[in-house]
Design an enzyme around this catalytic site. Structure first.
Site, short mmCIF file in Angstrom:
data_model
loop_
_atom_site.label_atom_id
_atom_site.label_comp_id
_atom_site.label_asym_id
_atom_site.label_seq_id
_atom_site.Cartn_x
_atom_site.Cartn_y
_atom_site.Cartn_z
N HIS A 72 -5.37 14.99 -7.38
CA HIS A 72 -4.88 14.64 -8.73
C HIS A 72 -6.06 14.26 -9.62
O HIS A 72 -6.86 13.41 -9.26
CB HIS A 72 -3.89 13.47 -8.66
CG HIS A 72 -2.50 13.90 -8.32
ND1 HIS A 72 -1.39 13.21 -8.72
CD2 HIS A 72 -2.06 14.97 -7.62
CE1 HIS A 72 -0.30 13.85 -8.29
NE2 HIS A 72 -0.69 14.90 -7.60
N TYR A 200 3.09 5.50 -13.87
CA TYR A 200 3.30 4.05 -13.75
C TYR A 200 3.99 3.65 -15.04
O TYR A 200 3.38 3.72 -16.12
CB TYR A 200 1.97 3.32 -13.63
CG TYR A 200 1.26 3.53 -12.30
CD1 TYR A 200 1.48 2.66 -11.23
CD2 TYR A 200 0.36 4.57 -12.12
CE1 TYR A 200 0.81 2.83 -10.01
CE2 TYR A 200 -0.32 4.75 -10.90
CZ TYR A 200 -0.08 3.87 -9.86
OH TYR A 200 -0.74 4.04 -8.67
N PRO A 292 0.92 -3.25 -4.43
CA PRO A 292 0.69 -1.80 -4.37
C PRO A 292 0.38 -1.14 -5.72
O PRO A 292 0.05 0.05 -5.76
CB PRO A 292 1.99 -1.25 -3.80
CG PRO A 292 3.01 -2.31 -4.03
CD PRO A 292 2.30 -3.62 -4.05
N LYS A 296 -4.40 0.27 -3.69
CA LYS A 296 -5.67 -0.11 -3.08
C LYS A 296 -5.62 -0.53 -1.61
O LYS A 296 -6.66 -0.62 -0.96
CB LYS A 296 -6.31 -1.26 -3.89
CG LYS A 296 -6.76 -0.84 -5.28
CD LYS A 296 -8.01 0.03 -5.21
CE LYS A 296 -8.32 0.72 -6.48
NZ LYS A 296 -8.25 2.18 -6.42
N TYR A 384 -9.56 3.02 -10.49
CA TYR A 384 -8.48 3.72 -9.80
C TYR A 384 -9.02 4.72 -8.78
O TYR A 384 -8.50 4.80 -7.65
CB TYR A 384 -7.56 4.43 -10.80
CG TYR A 384 -6.25 4.84 -10.19
CD1 TYR A 384 -5.17 3.96 -10.19
CD2 TYR A 384 -6.09 6.08 -9.58
CE1 TYR A 384 -3.96 4.31 -9.59
CE2 TYR A 384 -4.89 6.44 -8.99
CZ TYR A 384 -3.83 5.55 -9.00
OH TYR A 384 -2.64 5.90 -8.40
P1 RFL Z 1 -1.00 -2.08 9.19
O1 RFL Z 1 -0.64 -0.76 8.64
O2 RFL Z 1 -0.08 -3.23 8.91
O3 RFL Z 1 -1.19 -1.91 10.76
C1 RFL Z 1 -1.35 -3.03 11.62
C2 RFL Z 1 -0.89 -2.63 13.01
O4 RFL Z 1 -1.08 -3.74 13.89
C3 RFL Z 1 0.07 -3.88 14.72
N1 RFL Z 1 0.15 -5.29 15.16
C4 RFL Z 1 -0.22 -5.70 16.39
N2 RFL Z 1 -0.69 -5.04 17.44
C5 RFL Z 1 -0.97 -5.75 18.57
N3 RFL Z 1 -0.77 -7.10 18.66
C6 RFL Z 1 -0.28 -7.81 17.61
N4 RFL Z 1 -0.09 -9.12 17.69
C7 RFL Z 1 0.01 -7.10 16.42
N5 RFL Z 1 0.49 -7.48 15.20
C8 RFL Z 1 0.57 -6.37 14.47
C9 RFL Z 1 1.23 -3.46 13.84
O5 RFL Z 1 2.35 -3.03 14.61
C10 RFL Z 1 0.59 -2.30 13.04
O6 RFL Z 1 0.78 -1.06 13.67
O7 RFL Z 1 -2.46 -2.53 8.68
P2 RFL Z 1 -3.78 -1.65 8.46
O8 RFL Z 1 -4.02 -0.72 9.60
O9 RFL Z 1 -4.84 -2.61 8.04
O10 RFL Z 1 -3.39 -0.70 7.21
C11 RFL Z 1 -3.16 -1.24 5.92
C12 RFL Z 1 -2.19 -0.33 5.15
O11 RFL Z 1 -1.07 -0.07 5.95
C13 RFL Z 1 -1.74 -0.97 3.82
O12 RFL Z 1 -2.81 -1.61 3.17
C14 RFL Z 1 -1.14 0.07 2.83
O13 RFL Z 1 0.03 0.63 3.34
C15 RFL Z 1 -0.82 -0.59 1.47
N6 RFL Z 1 -0.17 0.32 0.53
C16 RFL Z 1 -0.91 1.23 -0.21
N7 RFL Z 1 -2.24 1.34 -0.03
C17 RFL Z 1 -2.97 2.29 -0.70
O14 RFL Z 1 -4.20 2.34 -0.53
N8 RFL Z 1 -2.38 3.19 -1.58
C18 RFL Z 1 -1.04 3.15 -1.81
O15 RFL Z 1 -0.53 4.00 -2.54
C19 RFL Z 1 -0.24 2.13 -1.15
N9 RFL Z 1 1.07 2.06 -1.31
C20 RFL Z 1 1.23 0.25 0.34
C21 RFL Z 1 1.82 1.15 -0.60
C22 RFL Z 1 2.00 -0.64 1.07
C23 RFL Z 1 3.37 -0.69 0.86
N10 RFL Z 1 4.12 -1.63 1.65
C24 RFL Z 1 5.36 -1.37 2.22
C25 RFL Z 1 3.49 -2.85 2.10
C26 RFL Z 1 3.18 1.11 -0.82
C27 RFL Z 1 3.96 0.18 -0.12
C28 RFL Z 1 5.44 0.16 -0.44
C1 PHB Z 2 3.15 5.95 -3.19
O1 PHB Z 2 3.16 7.17 -3.43
O2 PHB Z 2 3.78 5.47 -2.23
C2 PHB Z 2 2.35 5.07 -4.06
C3 PHB Z 2 1.53 5.63 -5.02
C4 PHB Z 2 0.79 4.80 -5.87
C5 PHB Z 2 0.88 3.42 -5.74
C6 PHB Z 2 1.69 2.86 -4.76
C7 PHB Z 2 2.44 3.68 -3.91
O3 PHB Z 2 0.18 2.62 -6.58
#
Ligand code: RFL
Ligand code: PHB
Length: 389
Positions: A72, A200, A292, A296, A384
């Protein structure tokens, strides 16, 4: 069992760190609490910064992303009918990649399988000990049997609710936190995206985001009060709310359909300092959470991994501890910049309950400024697409 680096958590941080270390000839064991299918069922991030794209390619997991991901060159910010396009490519020379976290994680599992790496699922009661000695170890229960893993270093990649951060004595760390008074309700649907780039949308009815995964898979979010439950939101109610937040032309032409996933995530900014205690290093969501809005979270996890991977390779292969000594400070610099951007964007784009009439005018005015000033758009675009590593 014995390994060089014990990695707690098999989400994107843990898997990517393991993959890079294994490729450099460093041994790892990943301990994950849940099953592989559970990790792969979590719908989360969708936007990958250009620097993170490079790290994924370096880790040998870029091929499918380059084939199926969608580069994008810009995104839209809207406020009721005002639409501002931020042209990242023109302003910074860079693009972002739209490619789901679920796919990144699946690619990492496949790559780790192909290398014969050790990932142990279903571990319970992980305890990390002797971190202030040269011989730390991790204990865990697997199939009812207590196991011990000796190692040189431990990487805490276990997310916000993991054990790693809590293992650091409270007097040795500091937490900074802001909890926002709303969450995001997210819906995935098998429909063509409302727009060819992300929107957004700020509006008199609150915030919404129109995102996507591919040509026939859309991801949408709307701002909801923290007290709302997923069951409160029928598909029909969701689509009505989403359309009321998007510019009317987009709302009028967008396709809707049955949701295939629906979930609510609270919004929070959180940082734990420092990222190191003895031989334990915190990585990704175990150390920090961003709302989110700026996309980041996953991207910060990738930059943490990038710094720590180089530092650990140096420590294990040459005995040089400079990298691991500098890890926390280096990573935190980038983390705080992303914290600022995500907080600013969250504040600029959401309605706060009980706010005065002035607040909405400030949001409109910020967007108007972005529409009029290339300098403001460049500042947004630089943040961004991701600050340099
Ligand atoms: P995770 O993904 O939470 O993985 C951690 C893992 O550790 C396990 N765990 C354990 N394992 C062993 N012993 C224990 N005691 C444990 N406790 C936990 C868990 O089961 C899990 O598998 O962390 P990690 O790897 O640091 O990754 C981080 C990302 O997942 C997170 O920052 C992103 O998803 C955030 N996020 C977004 N980030 C972006 O860069 N761009 C985005 O567009 C974006 N959109 C989002 C998002 C997060 C969202 N939610 C639901 C929080 C959109 C949403 C809706
Ligand atoms: C997504 O596609 O899930 C998404 C994209 C941009 C954001 C957060 C989530 O800032």
């Amino acid at each position: 069992m014995k390994t060089q680096i014990a990695i707690i958590g098999g989400g994107p941080s843990g898997l990517l760190l393991s993959q890079l270390l294994n490729r450099a000839g460093v041994e790892t064991v990943v301990l994950e609490r849940t099953s592989r299918s559970h990790v792969l069922s979590r719908i989360r991030a969708g936007v990958i910064e250009s620097g993170a794209v490079d790290v994924l390619r370096e880790a040998g997991v870029g091929a499918r992303m380059d084939r199926e991901g969608i580069p994008h060159e810009g995104c839209y910010l809207s406020d009721d009918e005002l639409m501002v396009r931020i042209n990242f490519h023109e302003l910074t020379g860079k693009k972002v990649m739209v490619y789901g976290q679920t796919e990144v994680t699946a690619d990492l599992y496949d790559a780790q399988d192909a290398m014969g790496s050790t990932i142990i699922h279903g571990v319970e009661n992980v305890e990390i000990s002797d971190l202030d000695t040269e011989t730390p170890f991790v204990e865990y229960t697997k199939d009812g049997v207590r196991q011990r893993l000796d190692c040189a270093y431990v990487a805490g990649c276990d997310g916000f609710h993991g054990v790693s951060r809590k293992t650091i004595p409270e007097e040795k760390r500091r937490e900074f936190e802001r909890v926002y008074p709303f969450g995001w309700l997210g819906v995935l649907s098998r429909t063509p995206p409302a727009n060819d780039e992300l929107i957004y949308a700020n509006s008199r009815n609150g915030f919404a985001l129109a995102s996507m995964r591919n040509k026939m898979l859309s991801r949408y979010y709307v701002q909801v009060p923290l007290t709302d439950k997923v069951e409160d939101w029928t598909d029909e109610r969701f689509w009505d709310k989403l359309k009321s937040c998007l510019p009317s032309e987009t709302a009028a032409t967008m396709a809707t359909g049955p949701s295939i996933e629906k979930s609510i995530a609270p919004l929070r900014s959180f940082v734990n300092e420092p990222l190191r205690w003895g031989r334990l290093f915190l990585v990704g969501d175990s150390a920090h959470i961003v709302p989110p809005t700026g996309a980041k979270g996953l991207n910060l996890a990738v930059s943490d991994v990038h710094y720590l991977y180089h530092a650990l390779v140096d420590a294990v292969k040459t005995g040089s501890e400079t990298g691991i000594d500098e890890y926390s400070e280096r990573a935190l610099k980038r983390i705080w910049s992303a914290m600022r951007f995500s907080w600013q964007m969250t504040t600029m784009m959401h309605q706060f309950q009980g706010e005065d009439s002035f607040a909405a005018q400030m949001r409109k005015s910020t967007l108007m400024h972005l529409s009029q000033s290339e300098t403001a758009r460049r500042e947004f675009a630089e943040n961004y697409i991701g600050l340099p590593y």
